[in-house]
Design a protein around this motif. Structure first.
Motif, PDB file in Angstrom:
ATOM      1  N   HIS A  66       0.870  -1.169   0.000  1.00  0.00           N
ATOM      2  CA  HIS A  66       0.000   0.000   0.000  1.00  0.00           C
ATOM      3  C   HIS A  66       0.907   1.219   0.000  1.00  0.00           C
ATOM      4  CE1 HIS A  66      -3.639  -2.287   0.665  1.00  0.00           C
ATOM      5  NE2 HIS A  66      -3.025  -2.953   1.640  1.00  0.00           N
ATOM      6  N   ALA A  67       0.567   2.216  -0.815  1.00  0.00           N
ATOM      7  CA  ALA A  67       1.403   3.407  -0.928  1.00  0.00           C
ATOM      8  C   ALA A  67       0.520   4.636  -1.063  1.00  0.00           C
ATOM      9  CB  ALA A  67       2.325   3.280  -2.139  1.00  0.00           C
ATOM     10  N   ARG A  68       1.159   5.780  -1.106  1.00  0.00           N
ATOM     11  CA  ARG A  68       0.448   7.033  -1.299  1.00  0.00           C
ATOM     12  C   ARG A  68       1.048   7.752  -2.497  1.00  0.00           C
ATOM     13  NH1 ARG A  68      -0.459  10.399   3.920  1.00  0.00           N
ATOM     14  NH2 ARG A  68      -2.335  10.959   2.804  1.00  0.00           N
ATOM     15  N   GLY A  69       0.205   8.452  -3.227  1.00  0.00           N
ATOM     16  CA  GLY A  69       0.648   9.162  -4.416  1.00  0.00           C
ATOM     17  C   GLY A  69       1.386  10.442  -4.070  1.00  0.00           C
ATOM     18  N   ALA A  70       1.824  11.126  -5.100  1.00  0.00           N
ATOM     19  CA  ALA A  70       2.520  12.398  -4.921  1.00  0.00           C
ATOM     20  C   ALA A  70       1.552  13.450  -4.376  1.00  0.00           C
ATOM     21  CB  ALA A  70       3.088  12.860  -6.255  1.00  0.00           C
ATOM     22  N   LYS A  71       2.088  14.420  -3.669  1.00  0.00           N
ATOM     23  CA  LYS A  71       1.240  15.462  -3.100  1.00  0.00           C
ATOM     24  C   LYS A  71       0.781  16.417  -4.192  1.00  0.00           C
ATOM     25  CE  LYS A  71       1.208  17.286   1.041  1.00  0.00           C
ATOM     26  NZ  LYS A  71       1.502  18.016   2.263  1.00  0.00           N
ATOM     27  N   ILE A  73      -1.032  20.047  -4.695  1.00  0.00           N
ATOM     28  CA  ILE A  73      -1.313  21.290  -3.979  1.00  0.00           C
ATOM     29  C   ILE A  73      -2.468  22.013  -4.652  1.00  0.00           C
ATOM     30  CG2 ILE A  73      -0.382  23.516  -3.240  1.00  0.00           C
ATOM     31  CD1 ILE A  73       0.981  21.164  -1.903  1.00  0.00           C
ATOM     32  N   ALA A  74      -3.475  22.386  -3.867  1.00  0.00           N
ATOM     33  CA  ALA A  74      -4.586  23.202  -4.360  1.00  0.00           C
ATOM     34  C   ALA A  74      -4.435  24.575  -3.712  1.00  0.00           C
ATOM     35  CB  ALA A  74      -5.922  22.573  -3.984  1.00  0.00           C
ATOM     36  N   PHE A  75      -4.027  25.551  -4.496  1.00  0.00           N
ATOM     37  CA  PHE A  75      -3.780  26.901  -3.982  1.00  0.00           C
ATOM     38  C   PHE A  75      -4.762  27.861  -4.628  1.00  0.00           C
ATOM     39  CE2 PHE A  75      -1.640  31.039  -4.006  1.00  0.00           C
ATOM     40  CZ  PHE A  75      -1.349  31.165  -2.662  1.00  0.00           C
ATOM     41  N   LYS A  76      -5.494  28.599  -3.799  1.00  0.00           N
ATOM     42  CA  LYS A  76      -6.456  29.581  -4.295  1.00  0.00           C
ATOM     43  C   LYS A  76      -6.090  30.939  -3.720  1.00  0.00           C
ATOM     44  CE  LYS A  76     -10.194  26.271  -4.549  1.00  0.00           C
ATOM     45  NZ  LYS A  76     -11.535  25.923  -4.135  1.00  0.00           N
ATOM     46  N   LYS A  77      -6.102  31.919  -4.593  1.00  0.00           N
ATOM     47  CA  LYS A  77      -5.802  33.288  -4.152  1.00  0.00           C
ATOM     48  C   LYS A  77      -6.796  34.237  -4.794  1.00  0.00           C
ATOM     49  CE  LYS A  77      -1.930  36.588  -3.945  1.00  0.00           C
ATOM     50  NZ  LYS A  77      -2.680  37.682  -3.585  1.00  0.00           N
ATOM     51  N   ARG A  78      -7.335  35.115  -3.971  1.00  0.00           N
ATOM     52  CA  ARG A  78      -8.245  36.137  -4.475  1.00  0.00           C
ATOM     53  C   ARG A  78      -7.489  37.464  -4.422  1.00  0.00           C
ATOM     54  NH1 ARG A  78     -10.206  32.642  -1.203  1.00  0.00           N
ATOM     55  NH2 ARG A  78     -11.789  31.199  -1.952  1.00  0.00           N
ATOM     56  N   ARG A  79      -7.159  37.977  -5.559  1.00  0.00           N
ATOM     57  CA  ARG A  79      -6.303  39.163  -5.591  1.00  0.00           C
ATOM     58  C   ARG A  79      -6.987  40.370  -4.959  1.00  0.00           C
ATOM     59  NH1 ARG A  79      -6.067  41.170 -11.788  1.00  0.00           N
ATOM     60  NH2 ARG A  79      -8.293  41.413 -12.084  1.00  0.00           N
ATOM     61  N   ARG A  80      -6.178  41.134  -4.307  1.00  0.00           N
ATOM     62  CA  ARG A  80      -6.591  42.377  -3.632  1.00  0.00           C
ATOM     63  C   ARG A  80      -7.599  42.135  -2.508  1.00  0.00           C
ATOM     64  NH1 ARG A  80      -6.781  43.609  -9.069  1.00  0.00           N
ATOM     65  NH2 ARG A  80      -9.047  43.592  -9.058  1.00  0.00           N
ATOM     66  N   GLN A  81      -7.810  40.926  -2.106  1.00  0.00           N
ATOM     67  CA  GLN A  81      -8.774  40.649  -1.037  1.00  0.00           C
ATOM     68  C   GLN A  81      -8.098  40.157   0.242  1.00  0.00           C
ATOM     69  OE1 GLN A  81     -12.040  41.360  -1.589  1.00  0.00           O
ATOM     70  NE2 GLN A  81     -11.305  42.064  -3.577  1.00  0.00           N
ATOM     71  N   ASN A  82      -6.780  40.053   0.226  1.00  0.00           N
ATOM     72  CA  ASN A  82      -6.019  39.516   1.349  1.00  0.00           C
ATOM     73  C   ASN A  82      -6.559  38.138   1.741  1.00  0.00           C
ATOM     74  OD1 ASN A  82      -4.015  39.479   3.245  1.00  0.00           O
ATOM     75  ND2 ASN A  82      -5.224  40.510   4.818  1.00  0.00           N
ATOM     76  N   SER A  83      -6.809  37.325   0.742  1.00  0.00           N
ATOM     77  CA  SER A  83      -7.383  36.008   0.990  1.00  0.00           C
ATOM     78  C   SER A  83      -6.655  34.966   0.154  1.00  0.00           C
ATOM     79  CB  SER A  83      -8.869  36.040   0.599  1.00  0.00           C
ATOM     80  OG  SER A  83      -9.408  34.752   0.659  1.00  0.00           O
ATOM     81  N   ARG A  85      -5.671  30.415   0.180  1.00  0.00           N
ATOM     82  CA  ARG A  85      -5.912  29.120   0.812  1.00  0.00           C
ATOM     83  C   ARG A  85      -5.015  28.084   0.157  1.00  0.00           C
ATOM     84  NH1 ARG A  85     -11.811  26.243   0.711  1.00  0.00           N
ATOM     85  NH2 ARG A  85     -11.278  24.431   1.949  1.00  0.00           N
ATOM     86  N   LYS A  86      -4.335  27.292   0.953  1.00  0.00           N
ATOM     87  CA  LYS A  86      -3.441  26.262   0.432  1.00  0.00           C
ATOM     88  C   LYS A  86      -3.801  24.935   1.079  1.00  0.00           C
ATOM     89  CE  LYS A  86       1.411  25.005   0.052  1.00  0.00           C
ATOM     90  NZ  LYS A  86       2.783  25.382   0.390  1.00  0.00           N
ATOM     91  N   ARG A  87      -4.118  23.945   0.238  1.00  0.00           N
ATOM     92  CA  ARG A  87      -4.464  22.607   0.725  1.00  0.00           C
ATOM     93  C   ARG A  87      -3.631  21.595  -0.018  1.00  0.00           C
ATOM     94  NH1 ARG A  87     -10.675  21.665   0.061  1.00  0.00           N
ATOM     95  NH2 ARG A  87      -9.979  19.664   0.817  1.00  0.00           N
ATOM     96  N   GLY A  88      -3.245  20.536   0.667  1.00  0.00           N
ATOM     97  CA  GLY A  88      -2.512  19.444   0.030  1.00  0.00           C
ATOM     98  C   GLY A  88      -3.327  18.160   0.104  1.00  0.00           C
ATOM     99  N   HIS A  89      -3.081  17.273  -0.858  1.00  0.00           N
ATOM    100  CA  HIS A  89      -3.798  15.997  -0.891  1.00  0.00           C
ATOM    101  C   HIS A  89      -2.875  14.909  -1.415  1.00  0.00           C
ATOM    102  CE1 HIS A  89      -7.001  13.089  -1.457  1.00  0.00           C
ATOM    103  NE2 HIS A  89      -6.529  12.871  -2.664  1.00  0.00           N
ATOM    104  N   ARG A  90      -2.915  13.733  -0.790  1.00  0.00           N
ATOM    105  CA  ARG A  90      -2.190  12.560  -1.268  1.00  0.00           C
ATOM    106  C   ARG A  90      -3.173  11.401  -1.359  1.00  0.00           C
ATOM    107  NH1 ARG A  90       3.270  11.349   1.743  1.00  0.00           N
ATOM    108  NH2 ARG A  90       3.501  10.052  -0.094  1.00  0.00           N
ATOM    109  N   GLN A  91      -3.296  10.825  -2.540  1.00  0.00           N
ATOM    110  CA  GLN A  91      -4.229   9.726  -2.774  1.00  0.00           C
ATOM    111  C   GLN A  91      -3.616   8.412  -2.300  1.00  0.00           C
ATOM    112  OE1 GLN A  91      -7.293  10.321  -4.109  1.00  0.00           O
ATOM    113  NE2 GLN A  91      -7.842   8.206  -3.792  1.00  0.00           N
TER     114      GLN A  91
END
Length: 107
Positions: A66-71, A73-83, A85-91
């Motif tokens: 059993h193994a896990r896949g490569a990470k 990265i889901a990165f979302k940025k809303r410009r000029r909103q100081n917002s 979000r960074k999430r990682g996932h490994r299948q």
């Protein structure tokens, strides 16, 4: 001889001795699993296609690890909103070795 199996919503073309990576399966390393959803099986010009599955056909495989896949990265940025979000996932994956193909009367 080869077969086309369906597992985890994906299709894989396999032959005896192949080592493939599939979605996570239940079982410990060294255990044997059997795939029953065979879409096609045969060799050369003698191939049986199922509608949707070939009846009486199966593929036996041994769980290697059993193994896990490569990470990813889901990165979302809303410009000029100081917002941002960074999430990682490994299948989770299971690596299996095909040990036997049996089968073949068409449905």
């Amino acid at each position: 001889m080869f077969a086309v199996i369906k597992t985890g919503g994906k299709q894989h073309r396999v032959a005896e001795g192949d080592v493939i990576t599939v979605g996570k399966l239940e079982g410990e390393a060294g255990a044997t699993v059997k795939f029953g959803e065979i879409l096609a099986i045969g060799a050369g010009d003698d191939v049986s296609f199922g509608a949707p599955f070939v009846s009486g056909a199966s593929v036996a495989a041994e769980i290697v690890e059993h193994a896990r896949g490569a990470k990813v990265i889901a990165f979302k940025k809303r410009r000029r909103q100081n917002s941002k979000r960074k999430r990682g996932h490994r299948q989770d994956h299971t690596i299996v070795k095909i040990v036997g193909l049996t089968g073949a009367s068409k449905n």
